[in-house]
Write an enzyme that holds these catalytic residues in place. Sequence first.
Site, PDB file in Angstrom:
ATOM      1  N   GLU A  59      44.429  61.321  78.073  1.00 24.31           N
ATOM      2  CA  GLU A  59      44.022  62.355  79.389  1.00 24.31           C
ATOM      3  C   GLU A  59      42.752  61.756  79.957  1.00 24.31           C
ATOM      4  O   GLU A  59      42.565  61.845  81.155  1.00 24.31           O
ATOM      5  CB  GLU A  59      44.170  63.793  79.001  1.00 24.31           C
ATOM      6  CG  GLU A  59      45.802  64.098  78.773  1.00 24.31           C
ATOM      7  CD  GLU A  59      46.224  63.758  77.448  1.00 24.31           C
ATOM      8  OE1 GLU A  59      47.696  64.057  77.404  1.00 24.31           O
ATOM      9  OE2 GLU A  59      45.634  63.513  76.602  1.00 24.31           O
ATOM     10  N   HIS A 126      51.370  74.754  74.461  1.00 21.07           N
ATOM     11  CA  HIS A 126      51.861  74.209  75.382  1.00 21.07           C
ATOM     12  C   HIS A 126      52.076  75.556  76.604  1.00 21.07           C
ATOM     13  O   HIS A 126      52.939  75.664  77.294  1.00 21.07           O
ATOM     14  CB  HIS A 126      53.138  73.860  74.964  1.00 21.07           C
ATOM     15  CG  HIS A 126      53.264  72.414  74.287  1.00 21.07           C
ATOM     16  ND1 HIS A 126      52.897  72.418  72.861  1.00 21.07           N
ATOM     17  CD2 HIS A 126      53.299  70.982  74.576  1.00 21.07           C
ATOM     18  CE1 HIS A 126      53.115  71.120  72.280  1.00 21.07           C
ATOM     19  NE2 HIS A 126      53.420  70.441  73.665  1.00 21.07           N
TER      20      HIS A 126
END
Length: 323
Positions: A59, A126
Amino acid sequence: MSEVTYIDAIHAALDKAMADDPGVFLYGQDIGTFGGAFKATKGLVGKYPGRVLDAPISEDAMAGVAIGAAIEGARPVLEMQFADFSSVAFNQIVNQAATHYYRTGVPVPLTVRLPSGGTPGSGPFHSQSMESIYAHYPGLVVVTPATVADAYSMLLESIELDDPVVFCEHKFLYRWLKSENFDGDALPIGKARITRPGKHATVVAYSAMVHEAVRAAEILHAEGGWEIEVVDLRSVKPLDTDTVVASVARTGRLLVVGEAFPWGGVTAEVVSRVSADGFHLLDAPPVRLNARDTPIPYHPKLWSSHRPTPESIVHELLKLLNY
């Protein structure tokens, strides 16, 4: 148009943005042939060759590439597979993208899509809601659409902005929330919406919590005739204080609901602003309701009691109404 979902709106907005502006491109992990973890980009790689790019599993690197492209005049849309993973790119987003225009006069028209919030069984890695963290930093726009129409219009507006935008799209809404079309009143980013008018108390919410607040309002109306006003913030940076204070002026009571953790954050900011700017309008102390101050549990039953629900919102509203 047949019935469309929240994720359909995001897909359609990406399609339109790329069709309208050749400078727009998409970048993220497995977003090409695979179509992304949630299929938001399904089919676009063939329609726009060379503009739907698979990224490495980094990322930090993804954000750096996208920021560099934005500085050079492109309009990248960066997809994080889950909002939680954006913390790996935190330095790039808050120390580079957010400050670049202030430091150099060169804009960074970057949109970072964050699949946010919880779903049953997703657990602590998540399910997080990161909007409060990014809203803390000057230079970033943070949006939290709660409707199919807003998911469409606000994503298009985000891509057109010259500022970096953190676009918090709620995973729970992806296929659950449906509408006849993408049309709506298309309010601009920074303007809240009165989702449900009322006169006895105001509930301020955003993203998926808007729907939980409306359910709670319907329960209270059916059981006691209470008229609860629900305000959808739509964006948390900028935050539409005027609409919130105007609602409190009508009702005299305020509950702010968010799915993020309770310490600090959007709900605390709304309470602070109303207390500072509208203290004389309040007939009861303002209240906020968030998820519990623990990591998010995996088990669906634990998860459902971890986040605010219509029942917990009703509980807090009844205490507020009877103050």
